[in-house]
Design a protein around this motif. Structure first.
Motif, PDB file in Angstrom:
ATOM      1  N   ALA A   1       0.828  -1.198   0.000  1.00 40.58           N
ATOM      2  CA  ALA A   1       0.000   0.000   0.000  1.00 40.58           C
ATOM      3  C   ALA A   1       0.866   1.254   0.000  1.00 40.58           C
ATOM      4  O   ALA A   1       1.947   1.290   0.597  1.00 40.58           O
ATOM      5  CB  ALA A   1      -0.926  -0.003   1.209  1.00 40.58           C
ATOM      6  N   THR A   2       0.374   2.302  -0.659  1.00 42.70           N
ATOM      7  CA  THR A   2       1.073   3.581  -0.697  1.00 42.70           C
ATOM      8  C   THR A   2       0.131   4.684  -0.223  1.00 42.70           C
ATOM      9  O   THR A   2      -1.006   4.422   0.171  1.00 42.70           O
ATOM     10  CB  THR A   2       1.549   3.909  -2.124  1.00 42.70           C
ATOM     11  N   GLU A   3       0.611   5.917  -0.316  1.00 45.98           N
ATOM     12  CA  GLU A   3      -0.212   7.053   0.091  1.00 45.98           C
ATOM     13  C   GLU A   3      -1.411   7.250  -0.831  1.00 45.98           C
ATOM     14  O   GLU A   3      -2.375   7.930  -0.459  1.00 45.98           O
ATOM     15  CB  GLU A   3       0.635   8.328   0.138  1.00 45.98           C
ATOM     16  N   ARG A   4      -1.380   6.636  -1.998  1.00 44.65           N
ATOM     17  CA  ARG A   4      -2.479   6.777  -2.962  1.00 44.65           C
ATOM     18  C   ARG A   4      -3.514   5.656  -2.844  1.00 44.65           C
ATOM     19  O   ARG A   4      -4.541   5.702  -3.515  1.00 44.65           O
ATOM     20  CB  ARG A   4      -1.926   6.816  -4.388  1.00 44.65           C
TER      21      ARG A   4
ATOM     22  N   PHE B   1       6.697 -16.546  -0.187  1.00 47.43           N
ATOM     23  CA  PHE B   1       5.499 -16.025  -0.850  1.00 47.43           C
ATOM     24  C   PHE B   1       5.318 -14.522  -0.681  1.00 47.43           C
ATOM     25  O   PHE B   1       4.460 -13.932  -1.309  1.00 47.43           O
ATOM     26  CB  PHE B   1       4.229 -16.766  -0.386  1.00 47.43           C
ATOM     27  N   LYS B   2       6.153 -13.899   0.148  1.00 45.11           N
ATOM     28  CA  LYS B   2       6.111 -12.441   0.289  1.00 45.11           C
ATOM     29  C   LYS B   2       7.305 -11.762  -0.393  1.00 45.11           C
ATOM     30  O   LYS B   2       7.306 -10.550  -0.578  1.00 45.11           O
ATOM     31  CB  LYS B   2       6.089 -12.053   1.766  1.00 45.11           C
ATOM     32  N   GLY B   3       8.337 -12.551  -0.689  1.00 48.95           N
ATOM     33  CA  GLY B   3       9.481 -11.986  -1.397  1.00 48.95           C
ATOM     34  C   GLY B   3      10.464 -11.268  -0.481  1.00 48.95           C
ATOM     35  O   GLY B   3      10.349 -11.274   0.746  1.00 48.95           O
ATOM     36  N   ARG B   4      11.428 -10.634  -1.106  1.00 50.87           N
ATOM     37  CA  ARG B   4      12.462  -9.898  -0.385  1.00 50.87           C
ATOM     38  C   ARG B   4      11.939  -8.529   0.024  1.00 50.87           C
ATOM     39  O   ARG B   4      10.875  -8.076  -0.407  1.00 50.87           O
ATOM     40  CB  ARG B   4      13.720  -9.753  -1.252  1.00 50.87           C
ATOM     41  N   LEU B   5      12.708  -7.854   0.852  1.00 57.44           N
ATOM     42  CA  LEU B   5      12.318  -6.551   1.390  1.00 57.44           C
ATOM     43  C   LEU B   5      12.034  -5.541   0.286  1.00 57.44           C
ATOM     44  O   LEU B   5      12.827  -5.382  -0.643  1.00 57.44           O
ATOM     45  CB  LEU B   5      13.427  -6.022   2.297  1.00 57.44           C
ATOM     46  N   HIS B   6      10.903  -4.869   0.421  1.00 60.72           N
ATOM     47  CA  HIS B   6      10.531  -3.800  -0.511  1.00 60.72           C
ATOM     48  C   HIS B   6       9.962  -2.653   0.317  1.00 60.72           C
ATOM     49  O   HIS B   6       8.862  -2.753   0.844  1.00 60.72           O
ATOM     50  CB  HIS B   6       9.508  -4.311  -1.520  1.00 60.72           C
ATOM     51  N   SER B   7      10.710  -1.582   0.454  1.00 55.84           N
ATOM     52  CA  SER B   7      10.351  -0.474   1.341  1.00 55.84           C
ATOM     53  C   SER B   7       9.640   0.642   0.589  1.00 55.84           C
ATOM     54  O   SER B   7       9.933   0.919  -0.578  1.00 55.84           O
ATOM     55  CB  SER B   7      11.607   0.113   2.008  1.00 55.84           C
ATOM     56  N   ARG B   8       8.731   1.308   1.283  1.00 58.53           N
ATOM     57  CA  ARG B   8       8.144   2.541   0.765  1.00 58.53           C
ATOM     58  C   ARG B   8       9.124   3.690   0.952  1.00 58.53           C
ATOM     59  O   ARG B   8      10.003   3.648   1.825  1.00 58.53           O
ATOM     60  CB  ARG B   8       6.859   2.872   1.524  1.00 58.53           C
ATOM     61  N   THR B   9       8.951   4.735   0.182  1.00 58.54           N
ATOM     62  CA  THR B   9       9.778   5.920   0.374  1.00 58.54           C
ATOM     63  C   THR B   9       9.300   6.685   1.604  1.00 58.54           C
ATOM     64  O   THR B   9       8.133   6.575   2.017  1.00 58.54           O
ATOM     65  CB  THR B   9       9.726   6.855  -0.842  1.00 58.54           C
TER      66      THR B   9
ATOM     67  N   GLN C   1       7.286  -6.819   8.043  1.00 56.92           N
ATOM     68  CA  GLN C   1       7.842  -8.096   8.512  1.00 56.92           C
ATOM     69  C   GLN C   1       9.164  -7.895   9.251  1.00 56.92           C
ATOM     70  O   GLN C   1       9.460  -8.603  10.200  1.00 56.92           O
ATOM     71  CB  GLN C   1       8.077  -9.045   7.325  1.00 56.92           C
ATOM     72  N   ASP C   2       9.960  -6.954   8.802  1.00 59.43           N
ATOM     73  CA  ASP C   2      11.305  -6.725   9.364  1.00 59.43           C
ATOM     74  C   ASP C   2      11.553  -5.221   9.393  1.00 59.43           C
ATOM     75  O   ASP C   2      12.273  -4.675   8.566  1.00 59.43           O
ATOM     76  CB  ASP C   2      12.345  -7.454   8.503  1.00 59.43           C
ATOM     77  N   SER C   3      10.930  -4.558  10.359  1.00 60.62           N
ATOM     78  CA  SER C   3      10.933  -3.095  10.370  1.00 60.62           C
ATOM     79  C   SER C   3      12.324  -2.498  10.522  1.00 60.62           C
ATOM     80  O   SER C   3      12.611  -1.441   9.967  1.00 60.62           O
ATOM     81  CB  SER C   3      10.015  -2.581  11.489  1.00 60.62           C
ATOM     82  N   SER C   4      13.199  -3.158  11.274  1.00 59.84           N
ATOM     83  CA  SER C   4      14.516  -2.566  11.498  1.00 59.84           C
ATOM     84  C   SER C   4      15.402  -2.609  10.259  1.00 59.84           C
ATOM     85  O   SER C   4      16.468  -1.993  10.238  1.00 59.84           O
ATOM     86  CB  SER C   4      15.215  -3.249  12.680  1.00 59.84           C
ATOM     87  N   SER C   5      14.977  -3.323   9.204  1.00 59.13           N
ATOM     88  CA  SER C   5      15.698  -3.292   7.923  1.00 59.13           C
ATOM     89  C   SER C   5      15.115  -2.251   6.980  1.00 59.13           C
ATOM     90  O   SER C   5      15.586  -2.127   5.835  1.00 59.13           O
ATOM     91  CB  SER C   5      15.646  -4.669   7.246  1.00 59.13           C
ATOM     92  N   TYR C   6      14.106  -1.514   7.447  1.00 61.38           N
ATOM     93  CA  TYR C   6      13.440  -0.555   6.571  1.00 61.38           C
ATOM     94  C   TYR C   6      14.444   0.348   5.849  1.00 61.38           C
ATOM     95  O   TYR C   6      15.356   0.901   6.457  1.00 61.38           O
ATOM     96  CB  TYR C   6      12.462   0.318   7.365  1.00 61.38           C
ATOM     97  N   GLY C   7      14.267   0.480   4.550  1.00 61.07           N
ATOM     98  CA  GLY C   7      15.065   1.401   3.750  1.00 61.07           C
ATOM     99  C   GLY C   7      16.344   0.841   3.193  1.00 61.07           C
ATOM    100  O   GLY C   7      16.971   1.481   2.336  1.00 61.07           O
ATOM    101  N   ARG C   8      16.761  -0.342   3.632  1.00 63.93           N
ATOM    102  CA  ARG C   8      18.046  -0.869   3.151  1.00 63.93           C
ATOM    103  C   ARG C   8      18.020  -1.140   1.650  1.00 63.93           C
ATOM    104  O   ARG C   8      19.047  -1.003   0.974  1.00 63.93           O
ATOM    105  CB  ARG C   8      18.418  -2.126   3.927  1.00 63.93           C
ATOM    106  N   ASP C   9      16.866  -1.539   1.131  1.00 60.14           N
ATOM    107  CA  ASP C   9      16.755  -1.765  -0.304  1.00 60.14           C
ATOM    108  C   ASP C   9      16.740  -0.459  -1.085  1.00 60.14           C
ATOM    109  O   ASP C   9      16.939  -0.460  -2.313  1.00 60.14           O
ATOM    110  CB  ASP C   9      15.490  -2.573  -0.614  1.00 60.14           C
TER     111      ASP C   9
END
Length: 442
Positions: free
Chosen positions: A124-127, A159-167, A191-199
């Motif tokens: 989900a995004t801001e839109r 089934f959820k894949g690798r980390l994909h962060s929102r901006t 799922q892994d909040s402390s990795s947020y943004g690494r991607d």
């Protein structure tokens, strides 16, 4: 006459956000609590562990029995994604199958009576259209999807894949829009909040997130859920504690404390680092520390189990969530030598008793304190009691406080009050309201 929709969201709060997006896409439908009168029934399923899978299937079959003729029964979410071929063959009761990629297409799928499994996992995004449920002041904000960890017991990355962060801009825009609607309390989840943004190439993503959210007018309170030990830093612990907006709330599932078991679990860290992080959290003034542990993972000896028990007894957690090990396909632990089911169940029960004692001690420490209480409504315990939540606690998982004295204040649902915890009555804390607090005055 508008069509009616009945939606059941199972599993975690991350699933709930996706369910709220589906509600937003189906805003033309009238929501119904009665599945027997609904034209469309959606179950957003959980496929994490065996108990969750069984609950999802049971819920679907029960709703099928209650549904009216010509209604549509839709199965979406993690379980549907994980076992798409098997379920399509084994569950003719389902009219539409969809997984974790098509939440914003749910209106189109229903109109076409079409199943769909997009190759991309939805985030989900801001839109995104979204109907917040269950609260007029609190909202969950999903900051990322997927997971970069390789825990031996977990099938989520398959089934959820690798980390994909929102901006950060996307998150700030969504939160800002919600504050304009009156929301003032937020839980940031993934799922892994402390990795947020690494991607995205952001090294200290959560620290940046904290600094951005602090600048949003109208945000009074926030917390971060699901920190992973190997990606949680002392700097992040400090940033949470130092924030004027984020609660000093730490939710870090450790799963175990014994070094050998942690290596078997492929957790990527050991007892020393775990203790260092937890002790830093506990040392923060007014901190609240929650964890999760697994009982009966392959390789857990009686000695390592006793070590876990001793640690949980002595550390002083505020909440402990206990999972019985579930042997899941497509995980590294699936082919390991398994412990007998009776041993797993016995150990789960023992850890459950430890968790209950930890909770009681945490509740007892709050007696006499003055806290910020958000009023959620009439308590299910008694019609003359109000259900409230200290803003330090996370919604749903940490419990409720029962208000038995409103001090003749005019109480509003979703309102924020200064309250005093007067006593503990079994599983609950009792409180009196002292005064209404203006949101944004923190």
């Amino acid at each position: 006459m508008s069509k009616k929709l009945h939606l059941v969201s199972l599993g975690c709060t991350k699933n709930l956000v996706d369910s709220e997006v589906m509600l937003g896409k189906l805003a033309d439908y009238e929501l119904s609590h009665d599945p027997s009168e609904a034209d469309v029934i959606i179950v957003n399923t959980c496929g994490f562990i065996e108990a969750a899978k069984e609950e999802s299937i049971s819920t679907l079959l029960s709703l099928h029995q209650e549904r009216k003729p010509d209604s549509l029964l839709v199965m979406s979410g993690c379980l549907s994604e994980r076992y798409r071929e098997e379920l399509a063959e084994q569950m003719p009761e389902i009219d539409i199958f969809t997984g974790v990629g098509d939440y914003e297409r749910i209106d189109e799928l229903i109109a076409r009576r079409q199943s769909s499994f997009s190759p991309q996992v939805y985030l989900a995004t801001e839109r995104s259209p979204r109907l917040i449920t269950g609260s007029n002041y609190h909202a969950y904000i999903k900051i990322a999807e997927g997971c970069n960890q390789n825990c031996s017991f977990c099938a989520i990355p398959t089934f959820k894949g690798r980390l994909h962060s929102r901006t950060l801009d996307s998150i700030v825009t969504e939160v800002s829009a919600l504050t304009e609607k009156g929301f003032y309390d937020f839980s940031f989840i993934s799922q892994d909040s402390s990795s947020y943004g690494r991607d995205l190439g952001i090294r200290d993503g959560l620290i940046d997130l904290i600094r951005h959210v602090e600048l949003i007018p109208g945000v009074h309170s926030a917390r971060i859920l699901y920190l992973y030990p190997s990606t949680t830093s002392l700097e992040l612990i400090d940033a949470i504690s130092d924030s004027a907006v984020f609660q000093t709330y730490y939710d870090m599932p450790i799963q175990h404390i014994d070094d050998r078991v942690l290596r078997t679990m492929k957790r990527g860290f050991g007892e020393a680092k775990t203790r260092e992080l937890l002790e830093a959290m506990r040392a923060k003034e007014g901190s609240f520390v929650r964890t999760s542990v697994i009982a009966g993972h392959p390789g857990e000896s009686e000695e390592s189990f006793r070590q876990l028990c001793d640690f949980l007894e002595e550390f002083g957690f505020d909440r402990i969530n206990v999972f019985a090990y579930s042997n899941e396909e497509n995980t590294d632990a699936y082919t390991m030598e398994q412990l007998p089911r009776e041993v797993i169940e016995e150990r789960t029960a023992i850890l459950g008793e430890i968790a209950q004692r930890a909770r009681e001690r945490s509740l007892e420490k709050m007696v006499g304190r003055t806290v910020e209480l958000a009023v959620d409504g009439e308590s299910e315990e008694h019609e003359y009691l109000l259900s409230a939540r200290p803003l330090l606690w996370a919604p749903e998982i940490d419990g409720e406080v029962l208000v038995n004295d409103t001090n003749d204040l005019e109480v509003k649902i979703g309102g924020l009050y200064e309250g005093k915890i007067t006593e503990r009555a079994g599983e609950y804390l009792l409180a009196l309201l002292a005064k209404e607090q203006l949101v944004g005055s923190k």
